[in-house]
Design an enzyme around this catalytic site. Structure first.
Site, PDB file in Angstrom:
ATOM      1  N   LYS A 157       3.609 -15.364   1.809  1.00 10.87           N
ATOM      2  CA  LYS A 157       3.402 -16.220   0.453  1.00 10.87           C
ATOM      3  C   LYS A 157       4.977 -16.520   0.198  1.00 10.87           C
ATOM      4  O   LYS A 157       5.408 -15.966  -1.070  1.00 10.87           O
ATOM      5  CB  LYS A 157       2.967 -15.536  -0.706  1.00 10.87           C
ATOM      6  CG  LYS A 157       1.346 -15.415  -0.353  1.00 10.87           C
ATOM      7  CD  LYS A 157       0.604 -16.626  -0.680  1.00 10.87           C
ATOM      8  CE  LYS A 157       0.283 -16.951  -2.314  1.00 10.87           C
ATOM      9  NZ  LYS A 157      -0.318 -17.995  -2.643  1.00 10.87           N
ATOM     10  N   ASP A 196      -4.993  -7.025   5.943  1.00 15.09           N
ATOM     11  CA  ASP A 196      -6.351  -6.374   5.596  1.00 15.09           C
ATOM     12  C   ASP A 196      -7.595  -7.319   5.344  1.00 15.09           C
ATOM     13  O   ASP A 196      -8.434  -7.702   5.887  1.00 15.09           O
ATOM     14  CB  ASP A 196      -5.916  -5.409   4.402  1.00 15.09           C
ATOM     15  CG  ASP A 196      -7.096  -4.668   4.097  1.00 15.09           C
ATOM     16  OD1 ASP A 196      -7.996  -4.467   4.830  1.00 15.09           O
ATOM     17  OD2 ASP A 196      -6.862  -3.962   3.195  1.00 15.09           O
ATOM     18  N   ASP A 211      -2.933 -17.861   1.838  1.00 14.69           N
ATOM     19  CA  ASP A 211      -4.119 -18.707   1.242  1.00 14.69           C
ATOM     20  C   ASP A 211      -4.302 -19.759   1.901  1.00 14.69           C
ATOM     21  O   ASP A 211      -5.589 -19.794   2.257  1.00 14.69           O
ATOM     22  CB  ASP A 211      -3.830 -19.190  -0.220  1.00 14.69           C
ATOM     23  CG  ASP A 211      -2.511 -19.581  -0.511  1.00 14.69           C
ATOM     24  OD1 ASP A 211      -1.679 -19.796   0.251  1.00 14.69           O
ATOM     25  OD2 ASP A 211      -2.071 -20.476  -1.718  1.00 14.69           O
ATOM     26  N   TYR A 257       0.852  -0.977  -0.019  1.00 11.98           N
ATOM     27  CA  TYR A 257       0.021   0.166   0.135  1.00 11.98           C
ATOM     28  C   TYR A 257       0.780   1.287   0.074  1.00 11.98           C
ATOM     29  O   TYR A 257       0.193   2.280  -0.016  1.00 11.98           O
ATOM     30  CB  TYR A 257      -0.777  -0.002   1.238  1.00 11.98           C
ATOM     31  CG  TYR A 257      -2.054  -1.046   1.110  1.00 11.98           C
ATOM     32  CD1 TYR A 257      -2.570  -1.482   0.055  1.00 11.98           C
ATOM     33  CD2 TYR A 257      -2.568  -1.304   2.330  1.00 11.98           C
ATOM     34  CE1 TYR A 257      -3.321  -2.668   0.040  1.00 11.98           C
ATOM     35  CE2 TYR A 257      -3.633  -2.605   2.394  1.00 11.98           C
ATOM     36  CZ  TYR A 257      -4.031  -3.021   1.068  1.00 11.98           C
ATOM     37  OH  TYR A 257      -4.913  -3.889   1.058  1.00 11.98           O
ATOM     38  N   ASP A 289     -10.425  -9.202   8.260  1.00  9.92           N
ATOM     39  CA  ASP A 289     -11.947  -9.035   8.073  1.00  9.92           C
ATOM     40  C   ASP A 289     -12.656 -10.304   8.023  1.00  9.92           C
ATOM     41  O   ASP A 289     -13.664 -10.551   8.538  1.00  9.92           O
ATOM     42  CB  ASP A 289     -12.220  -8.329   6.392  1.00  9.92           C
ATOM     43  CG  ASP A 289     -12.081  -6.809   6.537  1.00  9.92           C
ATOM     44  OD1 ASP A 289     -11.925  -6.182   7.863  1.00  9.92           O
ATOM     45  OD2 ASP A 289     -12.549  -6.077   5.726  1.00  9.92           O
TER      46      ASP A 289
END
Ligand code: NAD
Length: 369
Positions: A194, A251, A227, A143, A255
């Site tokens: 990852k 992020d 994942d 970001y 959630d």
């Protein structure tokens, strides 16, 4: 009685002031019972600050935030300010606070209260007793990484670029927060990246492992691909204690974990900065929800996310674990007694207003104290 604590309260817009008012009643209760006293300053942020000063965060407010031991934030935004230029929008006030306070670690607990088990989409046995802490890196990664932007190529097509980038100090400081938390919880950390396809993930994995081996040998550390972590959160979330991950994966995963618990009105959060030489950390506590313009001003909002953010403040900024548990137990008991704001209503329970939920919490605090 512990010494005074400097607390800056920024209620903000929409339901922010309504839910914050219930926290202020609890602060008064603490004061009256001589359990703790806070030096409270209240100020404007977001649309309210724009209306008063033409900016979503006045420089004086920023200075007060930097001087405070902790900042308690409500919510900002609403249709009234949506057409303002980007730099003057209410959300910029929150982003400036996060940036100038250098709040690099975002803590999002996902806890299931027994009384609300029916509000989750998952089966009760999968989530009963769930208590996870997600630590998300908040000021680095894709970001913020450079280069970034959209460019037009010679053939007229366009190319969008963002850069995922992490340095050793950025990884180490957030991993340290996770290990410290795990020491106060159940001693287990899952570090998520990852590393199979991203070099930044490989570095993340190596640095987290090095830190654990050097300073936290008592902590059980697992590495997990992001994942797989998403799948495991839904399949068997109780295997986790503390999860530490980067800005982007955090992020998404926070959630996902939040929704295991059912309602947006129940979710607190904390954002922490670096500790200074006296051990004091800059910190901002806020409910995860926004300003909910659809119910603002109607005394309908659920104040529990804001109250639970206050409990996090007691625990993490002021080392008042017992008092934090007192607030959390009052919430639990009110829910067990069937007290529900509209967002939590299930068959057989009665709907109460925001202030009635505040009344119920104070009543439970009286019983527990
Ligand atoms: P929202 O979280 O404000 O509301 C989403 C839905 O959840 C609404 O139906 C709302 O009524 C309900 N809800 C939220 N909190 C609740 C509570 N405590 N009790 C009962 N119901 C609750 O998200 P949104 O509608 O996407 O955004 C509204 C405004 O809030 C926008 O201006 C947005 O930019 C802003 N926002 C601010 C923050 C923040 O201040 N940190 C976070 C998210 C959104």
């Amino acid at each position: 009685m512990p010494a005074n604590k400097k607390l800056l309260i920024l209620p903000g817009d929409g339901i922010g002031p309504e839910v914050m008012h219930q926290v202020e009643r609890v602060i008064e209760w603490f004061d009256k019972r001589r359990i703790a006293t806070f030096d409270v300053t209240e100020d404007l942020v977001g649309g309210a600050a724009y209306d008063a000063h033409g900016t979503p965060l006045h420089n004086d407010t920023m200075r007060r935030a930097l001087e405070a031991d902790a900042v308690l934030f409500g919510a900002v935004g609403g249709p009234k300010w949506e057409s303002l230029p980007f730099g003057l929008r209410p959300e910029r006030g929150l982003l400036r606070l996060r940036k100038e306070m250098d709040l690099f670690a975002n803590l999002r607990p996902a806890m299931v209260f027994d009384a609300l088990i029916g509000a989750s989409t998952l089966r009760p046995e999968v989530i009963r007793g769930l208590d996870i802490m997600i630590v998300r890196e908040l000021t680095g990664g894709v970001y913020f990484g450079e280069p970034r932007g959209i460019e037009t190529l010679p053939d007229g097509t366009r190319r969008g670029v963002n850069t995922q980038v992490y340095t050793t100090p950025e990884i180490v400081r957030v991993a340290r927060v996770a290990f410290e938390l795990a020491r106060k919880r159940h001693g287990k950390v899952h570090s998520v990246e990852k590393a199979n396809v991203m070099e930044s993930g490989e570095l993340w994995r190596e640095e987290v492992q090095k830190l654990r081996d050097a300073e936290y040998p008592d902590i059980e550390l697992h590495h997990m691909y992001a994942d797989n972590c998403a799948m495991q959160l839904v399949r068997n979330p109780k295997q986790f204690d503390v999860i530490v991950t980067d800005n982007l994966f955090g992020d998404l995963l926070s959630d996902c974990a939040a929704m295991l618990t059912g309602s947006l009105g129940m979710l607190p959060s904390a954002s922490l900065g670096a500790a200074d030489s006296s051990g004091r950390r800059r910190a901002l506590y806020e409910p995860v929800h926004g300003s909910a313009p659809d119910i603002a001003g109607q005394n309908k909002a659920n104040p529990l996310a804001c109250l639970l953010s206050f409990a996090m403040m007691l625990r993490y900024s002021f080392d008042m674990g017992q008092e934090a548990s007192l607030v959390e137990n009052a919430v639990k008991r009110a829910l067990d007694a069937g007290v529900r704001t509209a967002d939590l209503v299930q068959g057989g329970t009665k709907t109460v207003s925001c202030s009635e939920m505040g009344d119920a919490i104070l009543k439970e605090l009286d019983r527990l104290a």
